[in-house]
Scaffold this active site. Sequence first.
Site, short mmCIF file in Angstrom:
data_model
loop_
_atom_site.label_atom_id
_atom_site.label_comp_id
_atom_site.label_asym_id
_atom_site.label_seq_id
_atom_site.Cartn_x
_atom_site.Cartn_y
_atom_site.Cartn_z
N SER A 1 0.79 -1.22 0.00
CA SER A 1 0.00 0.00 0.00
C SER A 1 0.83 1.28 0.00
CB SER A 1 -0.96 0.00 1.18
OG SER A 1 -0.26 -0.27 2.38
N LYS B 1 -12.27 -0.55 -0.76
CA LYS B 1 -11.43 0.23 -1.66
C LYS B 1 -12.04 0.22 -3.07
CE LYS B 1 -7.58 0.08 1.43
NZ LYS B 1 -6.67 -0.80 2.12
N HIS C 1 -5.45 -3.92 -1.97
CA HIS C 1 -5.19 -2.96 -3.06
C HIS C 1 -5.10 -3.64 -4.42
CE1 HIS C 1 -4.62 0.80 -0.88
NE2 HIS C 1 -4.06 0.10 0.07
#
Length: 391
Positions: free
Chosen positions: A180, A239, A208
Amino acid sequence: MNYLDYLAKDLELLKMEGRFRPITVWESGSDSWMKLNGRRLLQMSSNNYLGLTNHPKLKEAAMKAIEEYGVGSGSVRTITGTFHIHDELERELAEFKGTEAALVFQSGFTTNQGVLSSILGPDDVVISDELNHASIIDGIKLTKASRSIFAHKDMDQLEKALKDSQSHRTRVIATDGVFSMDGDIAPLPDIVNLAEKYDAIVYVDDAHASGVLGKNGKGSTDHFSLHGRVHIQIGTLSKAIGCVGGYAAGAQVLKEHLIHKARPFLFSTSPTPSVAAACLAAISILQESSDLIAKLWDNANGFRTELKRLGFDTGASETPIIPIIIGDPAKTMRFSDRLQQEGVFAQGIVYPTVAMDKGRVRLIVTARHTKEDLSFALDCLQKVGREFGLI
Ligand SMILES: *Cc1c(COP(=O)(O)O)cnc(C)c1O
């Protein structure tokens, strides 16, 4: 001194080190342009990779679910808090990830805590990349398993740890899929090969990577064509998926074990029906078309190339997470503040989140950014980068 004095002393220390930051309170929702103190800023720091937070199909699904089920779920999953919509989401996620089963948690953070603390016992060892996310570290802390940390992506150290731990019952290799802070990708094929050689379990956190890497955003396992060879895939719904929540995807036995053992699953109220419904809509958008993901990568690769051409140090980035390495923490925060004056929000990230000399602003390019947005960002970065002598 009373306890508040002790807390205030901690804060004084942070202030002396320049690490005390008031929280930024936005005046509009997550989007590529957001309002702060009455001004519109180009947002380059959100994890809203595909712009799904305000996609009409997700909003409609959430509103429909509220009409049907109400706003809360009323209980933990194991008592009265599991509805059809949760079950359907788990079936869709399993299909999406190419696994037997999936189990949804309230967040990616609690997923790591719940899964690692359930599957690891005193006879086991967990071997973890040094740059893994805080929730993996905390999940490991909740267990009595032995632990071994390898230098970031260092496969020789990983192999040594595997060789040295042959007496343990289960060996779990834990890694982020995409890291990240640097935006680099884990060497998953090498990790899988070593795991197979030494009979270890592969645990990859795709927070991610889901909705970003792989066909239709299926994640790092799909990106490297490793289906069936990664044992546990963690994902977040917070996300790229645009909502909130997390999940573990893997074997049906794993799911059943977690249902009985994972404490955040057992002791915290289930995700609201509207969240589950919006997540389902997001998965269906991803499965129908890869247009958003193609746009995301086109934006990210073009932007990174331009930054490099201008002379910025983008570190190890190979994904839409693109750091600009500045170094000194105070200089990093000043750089971030100057960008904000110019109209671009790019969060500074400094020690202790990253090493003392590796302060950076972390840019996240999304599918929602237009070409005009990105060239505005590049103009501002060039101007401020020159002021700071970075380029
Ligand atoms: C963001 C993140 C999480 C936490 O996910 P949430 O759903 O926001 O709780 C877990 N792991 C990694 C690698 C992350 O980047």
